[in-house]
Design an enzyme around this catalytic site. Structure first.
Site, PDB file in Angstrom:
ATOM      1  N   GLU A  38      -3.584 -10.819   9.943  1.00  0.00           N
ATOM      2  CA  GLU A  38      -2.403 -10.152   9.443  1.00  0.00           C
ATOM      3  C   GLU A  38      -1.652 -10.407   8.336  1.00  0.00           C
ATOM      4  OE1 GLU A  38      -1.191  -7.968  11.122  1.00  0.00           O
ATOM      5  OE2 GLU A  38      -2.254  -7.772  12.903  1.00  0.00           O
ATOM      6  N   TYR A 121       7.343  -9.926  12.514  1.00  0.00           N
ATOM      7  CA  TYR A 121       5.933  -8.905  13.057  1.00  0.00           C
ATOM      8  C   TYR A 121       4.796  -9.850  13.138  1.00  0.00           C
ATOM      9  CZ  TYR A 121       1.682  -6.615  12.424  1.00  0.00           C
ATOM     10  OH  TYR A 121       0.523  -5.967  12.567  1.00  0.00           O
ATOM     11  N   ASP A 139       5.200  -3.231  12.577  1.00  0.00           N
ATOM     12  CA  ASP A 139       5.094  -3.228  11.037  1.00  0.00           C
ATOM     13  C   ASP A 139       5.384  -1.805  10.544  1.00  0.00           C
ATOM     14  OD1 ASP A 139       2.924  -1.490  12.198  1.00  0.00           O
ATOM     15  OD2 ASP A 139       1.566  -2.632  10.927  1.00  0.00           O
TER      16      ASP A 139
END
Length: 403
Positions: A38, A121, A139
């Site tokens: 991520e 996020y 996102d």
């Protein structure tokens, strides 16, 4: 509030489970893989991240290995991904995990949010994907999907829109998590992301005939998929002219390390000066560094785009007869205290400008000794140093990178 019903949720999960892409960080069972992927995926395409992720995890398979990785090695592993502060925050985060969490990512959204480099996020992605906690992970893909599903014209660049959408998705997750035995928040959040990445795409028309939620999508029903989502225009980037001085004595090139804070912090570059320098001004600048030029020629120009800045770069190659110890010392910051230090990379010479350049116990030797000064490199040596893609024009010009 979204109008998605349990049948829509079931259809989305079914679509995801049948169509999800095979990614090296997906379904590994390791929370660190979610975390690292991520971070890498921020501002970077999935296809570009795949090879970086595999190489990074092979070299640094644990939080402990990330925390102890020398800065130069870490930057080299990250070279080409850009946004290098992400890599530095990974290392900071890994150190906190070792210090406060026994080397493990915590199973708590708020504890994840407190870690360096982890925002709402990323915390939501780790908490939901790795640990199955009923929290959203919103996102850019999810913002776009949610706006179209609900025909929302809110500015998706605004924080309040992200917060509003997150609250709506969280309410749906909590309800589905309590009412359906087949519901998986991990799959649901990834399904929304996947839908935005491959069907409800950001550039060009969405692939509505392939969408499992087409019958419930309000933007599709109202023929508004081209105008939704709405994103306010970004501020224009600032243009910064810059002149590179590519100083060499034949096969060796002079590089300098950028400051430990700011743009491209801690990375290596050809010495650069703000503005556009004429030939005479470039020669004067090289002499001011303590070198005696014997030849100068103009090189191709280049441009590099950062988030808020564009570098428009010209370049001069300046040859000197041969680099001497005195030349290097005189060119180094705080030159009266400069001294050579051995390089860990063969023929490259590393020059430090601090006589007290000895690490205290428990500090990272690389980050301390590399704070200031220059290095001399040959072609093979560059393989060991992180040089950002901003300078690719000249790296390619000299074929300094092995193909």
């Amino acid at each position: 509030m979204s109008h998605l019903n349990p049948n829509d949720t079931a259809a989305l999960l079914c679509w995801y489970r049948e169509n999800k892409r095979q990614l090296p960080w997906r379904d590994t069972g390791n929370p660190e893989d979610v975390w690292i992927s991520e971070i890498m995926l921020q501002q970077t395409r999935v296809e570009a991240v795949k090879a970086y992720f595999t190489r990074f995890r092979s070299a640094l398979p644990t939080a402990a290995s990330i925390a102890s990785c020398p800065d130069d090695t870490l930057m080299k592993l990250w070279e080409g991904l850009g946004y290098y502060s992400r890599a530095r925050n990974l290392k900071k985060c890994a150190a906190v995990l070792l210090e406060k969490h026994e080397g493990q990512l915590p199973r708590d959204y708020h504890a994840l949010r407190a870690l360096p480099g982890i925002g709402p996020y990323t915390a939501g992605a780790i908490a939901s994907i790795a640990y199955g906690l009923p929290v959203p992970a919103v996102d850019g893909n999810v913002l776009r999907v949610w706006a179209r599903l609900n025909a929302r014209t809110d500015d998706i660049a605004a924080v309040q829109t992200r917060n509003s959408f997150s609250s709506e998705i969280e309410a749906l997750i909590l309800e589905a998590d309590q009412s359906s035995a087949d519901f998986s928040v991990s799959d649901f959040n990834q399904a929304l992301m996947e839908l935005g990445a491959v069907v409800c795409v950001p550039n060009g028309a969405p692939l509505c005939p392939l969408c499992p939620l087409r019958s419930s999508c309000r933007a599709y029903a109202e023929e508004k998929t081209e105008s939704i989502p709405f994103r306010s225009p970004k501020k224009p980037r600032r243009i910064e002219p810059r002149t590179l001085l590519i100083i060499r004595d034949g096969e060796r090139f002079l590089l300098q390390k950028r400051p430990p804070q700011g743009l491209l912090a801690g990375l290596y570059e050809f010495p650069g000066i703000s503005g556009v320098l004429t030939e005479t001004e470039a020669l004067t600048a090289v002499r001011a560094l303590g070198f005696s030029p014997v030849h100068i020629q103009a090189l191709p120009e280049g441009k590099h785009i950062f988030t808020h800045i564009e570098w428009h770069m010209s370049a001069w190659e300046i040859q000197v007869a041969e680099f001497s110890d005195a030349d290097i010392r005189n060119s180094s910051p705080r030159a009266d205290t400069s001294a050579y230090n051995p390089s860990p990379y063969g023929t490259a010479q590393r020059i430090s400008s601090d006589p007290e350049d000895k690490p205290a116990a428990g500090t990272d030797t690389a980050s301390k000794t590399d704070e200031a000064g220059y290095i001399l490199i040959r072609k093979a040596d560059l393989q060991h140093f992180a040089v950002p893609s901003a300078f690719r024009t000249w790296i390619n010009w000299y074929a300094l990178k092995e193909k």
